[in-house]
Design an enzyme around this catalytic site. Sequence first.
Site, PDB file in Angstrom:
ATOM      1  N   ASP A 176      -0.104   0.256   3.457  1.00  0.00           N
ATOM      2  CA  ASP A 176       0.124   1.003   4.343  1.00  0.00           C
ATOM      3  C   ASP A 176      -0.694   0.608   5.761  1.00  0.00           C
ATOM      4  OD1 ASP A 176       2.387   2.950   4.174  1.00  0.00           O
ATOM      5  OD2 ASP A 176       1.159   4.431   4.377  1.00  0.00           O
ATOM      6  N   ASP A 339      -0.415  15.078  -5.178  1.00  0.00           N
ATOM      7  CA  ASP A 339      -0.437  15.016  -6.712  1.00  0.00           C
ATOM      8  C   ASP A 339      -0.207  16.459  -7.299  1.00  0.00           C
ATOM      9  OD1 ASP A 339      -2.879  16.066  -5.572  1.00  0.00           O
ATOM     10  OD2 ASP A 339      -4.200  14.260  -6.485  1.00  0.00           O
TER      11      ASP A 339
END
Length: 753
Positions: A176, A339
């Site tokens: 990224d 997560d």
Amino acid sequence: MRKIISSMVPVAWLLSLLGLGIAVAQPVGTNSQVLIAATLVAGMLVLWMSGPRSNERRLLLMALALAAIGRYAYWRTVSTLPDSSDLANFIPGVALYAVEMFAMVILLLSLFVVLKPKSRPARATMAGPASDAALPTVDVFVPTYNESAELLTVTLAAAISMDYPADKLTVYLLDDGGTDEKRLSADPVVAHEANLRQRMLTKLCDELGAVYLAREKNVSAKAGNLNAALPRTSGDLIAVFDADHAPVRDFLRKTVHHFAEDAKLFLVQTPHFFLNPDPIEKNLGLFKRMPSENEMFYGVVQRGLDSWGAAYFCGSAAVLRRTALETVGGFSGTSITEDCETALTLHGRGWRSRYVDQPLIAGLQPETFGSFIGQRSRWCQGMLQIMLLKNPLFVRGLTMAQRICYLSSGLFWLFPFMRLTFMVAPLLFIFFDLRIYQASLQEFLAYTCTYMLANVMLQNYLYGDVRWPWISELYEYVQSIYLIRAIAAVIRNPRSPIFAVTAKGALIEQDRLSTLARPYLMFFCVLLVATLWCAARWYLEPTSRDLLLALGGWNVLNLVVAGLALGVVTERAERRRNQRLSISRKGALNIGETAIDVVVEDVSSSGVRIRPLGLETAKLPKAASIGTLTLDGSRQAGLAVVVRRRIPDARGICLGLEFMALAPSQMRTVADLMYADASALSSFRESRRKSVGVVGGSLNVIRWSIESSVRALGHAARRPEPATPITAANDAGTAGNAPSSIDSPPRDAISAA
């Protein structure tokens, strides 16, 4: 039938607690309470000392502790609250009572979670043509934002070197930091750095045998980065590793077979294991002596969650099923803890998870106190976002046990309110004579002290091997001062927090006070003055001595924790760039025509320490000698090394070797050296799992508190210029946000957006 029985367990748990509550809520005199308390504590001691720990003994000890705690809760409710007509005392008195009762709720939820921790035996799939043919294909995702090429090289090399059929394993670097948005930025500096990074990492991946992927725009942080890779890959399973989480060679062999055993399994999670200390461990000098802070979660809590079918994704060191992710549109990105949120969503759809309690990756923790606070601010805000935006009580498809487990994990992060309330409460009487706790000294000893003793004994019994006495209080206190503002920001606007990276790999040139140390110094001084003022009042006010003695003792306990925290914010120098791992691996050092049999005793990504076998000291190679280190049983080429120093010890002489200008492809040999054997990680973890007991642990904390206070106040008196870390590599899994300062938490993590 099993599902019906499982769903009934939480109800039985609640009914048992109700029955226990009725039993303990019987009014008795103070003398009778002393007898009851002594009996309960004696019973806990007998169970503690009477042979190996079984599940039955565990449950009985928990029942005795809850009886003592329940007695305190009943007495606290009916006998200690100030009169409602006296608002100056009543309002803070009720506030303290409410916080105490909330803390007990959290305790009950946590006890439910660890009621029956599950231990899954670690086993690996066999290698061979027949068994390998049945293995699923695996895509490895390594998300990155601005981590260094050096750090990424180690992780990618370890991932590529995993023992798995080459035609079924593909490693992807999800960058990224090199997105189209960055490379085409109107800012020429940003564009230049992004283009340079893309070229550099593309070349790195080509040399290692990985695949470089970058997306168009930096959106939705880590979740967005992972989701952008899903349609561009095709593996049956997806392994996720943060950029600083290098897997051991048999990681996949010990995880993927679980998916063949359960078609509804979406996750196999393994513990996060760290090669370096966090700031608390480092600054107090406890890294190799005390269990790691995350051991309580990964060693007990996650196993407890697994027993209720609620083990959740921890962002890295895990394998997930692609088809499960596709049913919910990929990784969840509503919160900044994608997560846990992803696991919550999939559990609600009927998918299952497993937890394997064996360290199979080696990672890095934040070194500075500021980066530590930044990391915990993100965790705190993300979990509270889930509670506010996707409350597990209302997620369809969860079992009652799963709801309780997720509720426990989320509500835990409100601990700053509880911890700071308990730190401030005694000051209200000591300084302002507010009587918010109505009790005589005899009652305080009979109820409060019994409650505290039973609680400490229970915690030590359940977690003694992975968490020493009073260490939880320390970790909570040092986080609370800054997390309060982080919590307030989430409550004010649940969607305001943004994903900020956690700085890793910082080097500190000299000992110094953290730039975040001021509030800890100030509060320590307030507690110290309160202690002296309490002693003066005890001498001058005979009629208040009982209450002063009780609350003064409470304040001294707070002072000990606050003194220990001063050691945490007095940061020790950290000059080691690469963390070392102790191993035992035979090999040979070849210098010219001479081959020396050696044992490699520790290794880092930059060098090794070896012990020559059967060689006289006079014949050892000199400093600056250049040679090649080869490893027995390794499929990789030898490593070019230079001898840097001799290291004498009780067993003889060791040699410190430095790797010489390794090409990326040669890092596979280093990865093989470091991570070929998972037992090195397990051995190090087990060496730190030592219980010290309540008395020994308490004495240690008092001694460390005194030493820490002296050291911190000495630094404060000298008022040194703050040292600037000379390098930093930020942690993996970030996307779309600038890194936080190495020495301060992200602004958006502790203030309103």
